[in-house]
Design a protein around this motif. Structure first.
Motif, PDB file in Angstrom:
ATOM      1  N   UNK A  24       0.833  -1.208   0.000  1.00  0.00           N
ATOM      2  CA  UNK A  24       0.000   0.000   0.000  1.00  0.00           C
ATOM      3  C   UNK A  24       0.866   1.255   0.000  1.00  0.00           C
ATOM      4  N   UNK A  25       1.876   1.287   0.861  1.00  0.00           N
ATOM      5  CA  UNK A  25       2.719   2.483   0.925  1.00  0.00           C
ATOM      6  C   UNK A  25       3.546   2.665  -0.346  1.00  0.00           C
ATOM      7  N   UNK A  26       4.004   1.563  -0.929  1.00  0.00           N
ATOM      8  CA  UNK A  26       4.746   1.683  -2.186  1.00  0.00           C
ATOM      9  C   UNK A  26       3.840   2.212  -3.305  1.00  0.00           C
ATOM     10  N   UNK A  27       2.605   1.719  -3.344  1.00  0.00           N
ATOM     11  CA  UNK A  27       1.682   2.185  -4.377  1.00  0.00           C
ATOM     12  C   UNK A  27       1.331   3.656  -4.176  1.00  0.00           C
ATOM     13  N   UNK A  28       1.131   4.060  -2.919  1.00  0.00           N
ATOM     14  CA  UNK A  28       0.781   5.456  -2.672  1.00  0.00           C
ATOM     15  C   UNK A  28       1.948   6.403  -2.946  1.00  0.00           C
ATOM     16  N   UNK A  29       3.182   5.881  -2.942  1.00  0.00           N
ATOM     17  CA  UNK A  29       4.352   6.708  -3.253  1.00  0.00           C
ATOM     18  C   UNK A  29       4.736   6.654  -4.723  1.00  0.00           C
ATOM     19  N   UNK A  30       3.960   5.944  -5.537  1.00  0.00           N
ATOM     20  CA  UNK A  30       4.199   5.926  -6.971  1.00  0.00           C
ATOM     21  C   UNK A  30       5.027   4.763  -7.471  1.00  0.00           C
ATOM     22  N   UNK A  31       5.395   3.835  -6.608  1.00  0.00           N
ATOM     23  CA  UNK A  31       6.171   2.664  -7.034  1.00  0.00           C
ATOM     24  C   UNK A  31       5.228   1.490  -7.304  1.00  0.00           C
ATOM     25  N   UNK A  32       4.437   1.622  -8.352  1.00  0.00           N
ATOM     26  CA  UNK A  32       3.383   0.644  -8.618  1.00  0.00           C
ATOM     27  C   UNK A  32       3.957  -0.717  -9.004  1.00  0.00           C
ATOM     28  N   UNK A  33       5.010  -0.745  -9.793  1.00  0.00           N
ATOM     29  CA  UNK A  33       5.582  -2.021 -10.220  1.00  0.00           C
ATOM     30  C   UNK A  33       6.155  -2.801  -9.042  1.00  0.00           C
ATOM     31  N   UNK A  34       6.854  -2.123  -8.154  1.00  0.00           N
ATOM     32  CA  UNK A  34       7.416  -2.796  -6.980  1.00  0.00           C
ATOM     33  C   UNK A  34       6.298  -3.238  -6.050  1.00  0.00           C
ATOM     34  N   UNK A  35       5.251  -2.415  -5.915  1.00  0.00           N
ATOM     35  CA  UNK A  35       4.110  -2.781  -5.071  1.00  0.00           C
ATOM     36  C   UNK A  35       3.412  -4.018  -5.605  1.00  0.00           C
ATOM     37  N   UNK A  36       3.222  -4.089  -6.912  1.00  0.00           N
ATOM     38  CA  UNK A  36       2.602  -5.271  -7.507  1.00  0.00           C
ATOM     39  C   UNK A  36       3.473  -6.504  -7.322  1.00  0.00           C
ATOM     40  N   UNK A  37       4.765  -6.337  -7.402  1.00  0.00           N
ATOM     41  CA  UNK A  37       5.670  -7.462  -7.198  1.00  0.00           C
ATOM     42  C   UNK A  37       5.590  -7.975  -5.766  1.00  0.00           C
ATOM     43  N   UNK A  38       5.578  -7.064  -4.811  1.00  0.00           N
ATOM     44  CA  UNK A  38       5.502  -7.465  -3.409  1.00  0.00           C
ATOM     45  C   UNK A  38       4.150  -8.089  -3.090  1.00  0.00           C
ATOM     46  N   UNK A  39       3.068  -7.517  -3.597  1.00  0.00           N
ATOM     47  CA  UNK A  39       1.750  -8.088  -3.349  1.00  0.00           C
ATOM     48  C   UNK A  39       1.548  -9.405  -4.083  1.00  0.00           C
ATOM     49  N   UNK A  40       2.303  -9.620  -5.151  1.00  0.00           N
ATOM     50  CA  UNK A  40       2.239 -10.893  -5.852  1.00  0.00           C
ATOM     51  C   UNK A  40       2.765 -12.047  -5.023  1.00  0.00           C
ATOM     52  N   UNK A  41       3.586 -11.748  -4.030  1.00  0.00           N
ATOM     53  CA  UNK A  41       4.098 -12.796  -3.140  1.00  0.00           C
ATOM     54  C   UNK A  41       2.944 -13.468  -2.413  1.00  0.00           C
ATOM     55  N   UNK A  42       1.959 -12.688  -1.999  1.00  0.00           N
ATOM     56  CA  UNK A  42       0.808 -13.258  -1.305  1.00  0.00           C
ATOM     57  C   UNK A  42      -0.123 -14.014  -2.241  1.00  0.00           C
TER      58      UNK A  42
END
Length: 64
Positions: A24-42
């Motif tokens: 959530x914090x990565x997405x809100x800071x504009x790092x959408x690709x990294x956020x999707x990668x991290x959320x993909x772990x779950x």
């Protein structure tokens, strides 16, 4: 339920919650690709379960 068991469950829930908060914090800071990668772990366990269920439906195993 022992105290060791509840400790392990709390650890698992804290890790999963931490991953969601980090995404959530990565997405809100504009790092959408990294956020999707991290959320993909779950999503990996759900994908594995879905493949297992599909395999069960396709192969029609004998359960006896």
């Amino acid at each position: 339920m022992s105290s060791t068991n509840i400790g392990l469950w709390l650890l698992i829930l804290l890790i999963l919650g931490g991953i969601m908060i980090a995404g959530y914090f990565l997405k809100s800071n504009g790092n959408i690709k990294i956020a999707n990668l991290i959320l993909g772990i779950e999503a990996i366990p759900a994908i594995i379960f879905g493949l297992w269920l599909l395999l069960i439906l396709i192969t029609n195993p004998r359960w006896n």
